[in-house]
Design a protein around this motif. Structure first.
Motif, mmCIF file in Angstrom:
data_model
loop_
_atom_site.group_PDB
_atom_site.id
_atom_site.type_symbol
_atom_site.label_atom_id
_atom_site.label_comp_id
_atom_site.label_asym_id
_atom_site.label_seq_id
_atom_site.Cartn_x
_atom_site.Cartn_y
_atom_site.Cartn_z
ATOM 1 N N GLU A 62 0.819 -1.219 0.000
ATOM 2 C CA GLU A 62 0.000 0.000 0.000
ATOM 3 C C GLU A 62 0.849 1.264 0.000
ATOM 4 O OE1 GLU A 62 -4.314 -0.099 0.986
ATOM 5 O OE2 GLU A 62 -3.222 -0.589 -0.815
ATOM 6 N N ASP A 63 1.943 1.250 0.771
ATOM 7 C CA ASP A 63 2.814 2.425 0.873
ATOM 8 C C ASP A 63 3.422 2.736 -0.500
ATOM 9 O OD1 ASP A 63 4.194 4.494 2.250
ATOM 10 O OD2 ASP A 63 5.988 3.233 2.355
ATOM 11 N N VAL A 70 0.676 9.083 -6.179
ATOM 12 C CA VAL A 70 0.926 10.512 -5.997
ATOM 13 C C VAL A 70 1.865 11.021 -7.089
ATOM 14 C CG1 VAL A 70 2.074 12.213 -4.510
ATOM 15 C CG2 VAL A 70 0.458 10.596 -3.522
ATOM 16 N N LYS A 71 2.959 10.313 -7.293
ATOM 17 C CA LYS A 71 3.953 10.723 -8.283
ATOM 18 C C LYS A 71 3.329 10.790 -9.682
ATOM 19 C CE LYS A 71 8.547 9.611 -9.944
ATOM 20 N NZ LYS A 71 9.304 8.532 -10.505
ATOM 21 N N GLY A 72 2.578 9.757 -10.037
ATOM 22 C CA GLY A 72 1.959 9.696 -11.362
ATOM 23 C C GLY A 72 0.933 10.789 -11.589
ATOM 24 N N LYS A 73 0.026 10.960 -10.656
ATOM 25 C CA LYS A 73 -1.038 11.958 -10.836
ATOM 26 C C LYS A 73 -0.488 13.377 -10.820
ATOM 27 C CE LYS A 73 -4.261 8.911 -11.157
ATOM 28 N NZ LYS A 73 -4.681 8.480 -12.480
ATOM 29 N N ARG A 81 -2.984 18.359 -4.512
ATOM 30 C CA ARG A 81 -3.026 17.436 -3.365
ATOM 31 C C ARG A 81 -4.447 16.983 -3.019
ATOM 32 N NH1 ARG A 81 0.493 21.421 -0.972
ATOM 33 N NH2 ARG A 81 2.647 20.785 -1.239
ATOM 34 N N ILE A 82 -5.422 17.897 -3.118
ATOM 35 C CA ILE A 82 -6.800 17.558 -2.727
ATOM 36 C C ILE A 82 -7.358 16.453 -3.624
ATOM 37 C CG2 ILE A 82 -9.159 18.449 -2.517
ATOM 38 C CD1 ILE A 82 -7.844 21.221 -1.871
ATOM 39 N N LEU A 102 1.793 12.072 0.223
ATOM 40 C CA LEU A 102 1.662 13.461 -0.231
ATOM 41 C C LEU A 102 2.899 14.284 0.123
ATOM 42 C CD1 LEU A 102 -2.105 14.200 0.482
ATOM 43 C CD2 LEU A 102 -1.011 14.032 -1.752
ATOM 44 N N LEU A 103 3.610 13.875 1.170
ATOM 45 C CA LEU A 103 4.835 14.580 1.556
ATOM 46 C C LEU A 103 5.961 14.400 0.533
ATOM 47 C CD1 LEU A 103 4.906 13.874 5.410
ATOM 48 C CD2 LEU A 103 4.375 16.040 4.268
ATOM 49 N N THR A 104 5.788 13.443 -0.386
ATOM 50 C CA THR A 104 6.829 13.216 -1.390
ATOM 51 C C THR A 104 6.798 14.287 -2.487
ATOM 52 O OG1 THR A 104 5.448 11.725 -2.732
ATOM 53 C CG2 THR A 104 6.825 10.704 -1.020
#
Length: 160
Positions: A62-63, A70-73, A81-82, A102-104
């Motif tokens: 999952e992580d 996140v990276k892809g989108k 972020r939202i 999201l912190l990435t």
């Protein structure tokens, strides 16, 4: 026209092999795999057992999925972020992993992406009224998942 034949799998070993391939192709969330296993006709005990084995074999993480999502989108679709957070929630990723993923996103890259998004949209908006124009740009950026305060900041500091 014939409908595509639905695959039905009752053997957990066959399902595991197929699920391993499904996960190896691209990162998946547990929920996506769970849905796929049910779609293949596996019964609940076998579904959970298969998911456990995929996690043990590191096919499912999952992580790792959350970070890849996140990276892809962010990089491919320039989502804020939202919107990314909503997408991860729909895939039932735990909140703690969503926050971590999201912190990435680098804050400078995030602001640069928002600025690019607004600049690109500004060329397409044919609104003469200054307030309406800014409102349209703000709404567009919000629909892409960016935070209102950051949008206001970019609009204030630029001549869009």
């Amino acid at each position: 026209m014939d409908e595509p034949k639905k695959i039905k799998i009752s053997n957990p070993e066959v399902a595991l092999a197929k699920a391993e391939h499904f996960c190896a192709y691209q990162e998946r969330s547990q929920q996506e795999v769970r849905d796929k296993l049910y779609e293949w006709g596996l019964w609940p005990d076998a579904v959970e057992q298969t998911i456990g084995r995929l996690i043990e074999g590191n096919f499912l993480n999952e992580d790792r999925f959350a970070k890849a999502y996140v990276k892809g989108k962010f990089n491919q679709k320039a989502w804020g972020r939202i919107k990314i957070k909503q997408g991860l929630k729909l895939k039932r990723v735990p909140d703690v992993l969503i926050k971590k993923a999201l912190l990435t996103i680098d804050p400078d890259d995030y602001m640069a992406a928002l600025t690019r998004l607004l600049e690109k949209k500004a060329t397409a908006v044919n609104e003469k009224n200054e307030f309406k124009r800014r409102y349209k740009l703000q709404q567009y950026a919000m629909s892409r998942g960016y935070e209102a305060d950051l949008i206001a900041e970019v609009l204030k500091n630029s001549d869009l």
